[in-house]
Design an enzyme around this catalytic site. Structure first.
Site, short mmCIF file in Angstrom:
data_model
loop_
_atom_site.label_atom_id
_atom_site.label_comp_id
_atom_site.label_asym_id
_atom_site.label_seq_id
_atom_site.Cartn_x
_atom_site.Cartn_y
_atom_site.Cartn_z
N GLY A 10 -8.81 10.10 -8.85
CA GLY A 10 -9.91 9.15 -8.79
C GLY A 10 -11.22 9.80 -8.38
O GLY A 10 -11.31 11.01 -8.19
N TYR A 125 -10.28 -8.86 -4.81
CA TYR A 125 -10.40 -7.44 -4.45
C TYR A 125 -10.62 -7.28 -2.94
O TYR A 125 -9.90 -6.53 -2.27
CB TYR A 125 -11.54 -6.79 -5.23
CG TYR A 125 -11.87 -5.39 -4.76
CD1 TYR A 125 -10.97 -4.35 -4.94
CD2 TYR A 125 -13.08 -5.10 -4.13
CE1 TYR A 125 -11.25 -3.06 -4.51
CE2 TYR A 125 -13.38 -3.82 -3.70
CZ TYR A 125 -12.46 -2.81 -3.88
OH TYR A 125 -12.75 -1.55 -3.45
#
Length: 291
Positions: A10, A125
Site C-alpha cells: 500500500g 469507514y
C-alpha cells in the site's frame, strides 16, 4: 530489529518496507496474498514463526465510498484484522503499531482535533476504523495507534495522482473548498512509525496509546489542488495550470460523508517522540513520482 509489516504494497506499507530495510532491520513484509489478516489462525501461525519484536499494521479497507455498501469487508479488514494482529503480538511479546484515521471524528469541531476528543464517525469507514482502534487497545496493551489524514504517496490511488490525471485533460476543475485538513506524505508516516517503534523498544518506555500525525500547513482540497498544479507546471509535469473553481461539499455529493474539519493536533507526538508534522510542500517537490 525484527519487524513484520502488514499491508506492505500500500501507500504507506511500501515505504515502510523500503525505509526499514535501509535502517538494516530484519523485515518480513506481507500483503493480502501472503497473509490474510482477517484469518486469526494464519496470523497466529506467521507471527509465532517469525517472532517479530514489532508488528506494524498498514493494511486497511480505505475505499471510503465503497465502504458504505461493503460493510462486512470494511469491518473484517479494519476491525478484525487489527484485532488478530494485536492478539498475536501480545502472544509473542511484540509491540503493535496501527494506522488509523481522522474519520473517527465528526469533523464539526472548531479548531484542531486532539487525541482525547470525543469520537463520532459519520460513516462505515470511520466506524470500522474506530472499532479497529478499540480492538487493538483491548488485545495488546503495548500498542501505538497513529491517526493520520489526507494521505498521498507514490503508490496506490490518492488525491495528488487524481489531480494530475484530470488536469492533463481538462482546462478547468471544481474542487471542494469547505473541507480542511493536513495533507500527509506516506513516506513521512512510514518514518514516523519506525521512529516510534524504535523508541518504544527502549527500556522503561510507557507512553502507549493514541497519537496524531498529519501534515502542515492546513489547507482546503481546493488549496491543495492549486499547490499541486503550481509545482507540476514549474517542473514540466503539466503544460499549463487548469482553472480551479472552489465548490462546496453540497455541490459534490458522495455516498460517504466527508469531515469538514480534518485538522489534527500533532503536539503530542512531537512532545513524546520528537516527530514533526509532515512537510507536504516538500514532498510535492517530487511531483514527477506521482505522475
Amino acid at each position: 530489529m525484527r519487524i513484520l509489516i502488514a499491508g506492505a504494497r500500500g501507500q504507506v506499507g511500501s515505504l515502510l518496507r523500503q525505509q526499514a530495510s535501509l535502517r538494516g532491520w530484519d523485515v518480513l513484509a506481507v500483503d493480502r496474498e501472503e497473509l490474510d489478516i482477517t484469518d486469526p489462525v494464519a496470523v497466529n501461525g506467521r507471527v509465532a514463526q517469525w517472532r517479530p519484536q514489532v508488528i506494524i499494521n498498514a493494511a486497511a479497507h480505505t475505499a471510503v465510498d465503497k465502504a458504505e455498501s461493503e460493510v462486512a469487508a470494511s469491518f473484517a479488514i479494519n476491525r478484525d484484522g487489527p484485532a488478530n494482529l494485536a492478539a498475536a503480538a501480545q502472544q509473542v511479546g511484540a509491540v503493535l503499531l496501527h494506522i488509523s484515521t481522522d474519520y473517527v471524528f465528526a469533523g464539526d469541531k472548531v479548531g484542531l482535533y486532539v487525541e482525547s476528543d470525543a469520537v463520532a464517525p459519520q460513516g462505515v469507514y470511520g466506524a470500522s476504523k474506530l472499532a479497529g482502534e478499540q480492538a487493538v487497545a483491548a488485545a495488546c496493551p503495548r500498542h501505538l495507534i497513529l491517526r493520520t489524514a489526507w494521505v498521498f504517496g507514490e503508490q496506490g490511488n490518492n488525491f495528488v495522482k487524481t489531480m494530475l490525471r484530470l488536469a492533463a485533460s481538462r482546462d478547468s476543475l471544481g474542487i471542494v473548498a469547505d473541507q480542511f485538513g493536513g495533507p500527509t506524505y506516506a513516506g513521512d508516516i512510514a518514518a514516523a512509525l519506525l521512529t516510534m517503534a524504535q523508541q518504544a523498544l527502549a527500556p522503561g518506555f510507557s507512553q502507549w496509546g493514541l497519537y496524531h500525525f498529519a501534515g502542515e500547513p492546513h489547507v482546503s482540497w481546493h488549496g491543495f489542488a492549486n499547490a499541486i498544479f503550481q509545482v507540476a507546471v514549474e517542473q514540466g509535469v503539466l503544460a499549463r495550470q487548469p482553472a480551479v473553481q472552489g465548490i462546496g461539499t453540497a455541490d459534490y455529493p458522495t455516498p460517504a460523508k466527508r469531515p469538514a474539519n480534518s485538522r489534527l493536533d500533532c503536539r503530542k507526538i512531537r512532545q513524546v517522540f520528537g516527530i514533526l508534522p509532515s512537510d507536504w510542500p516538500r514532498a510535492l517537490q517530487n511531483i514527477k513520482a506521482y505522475a
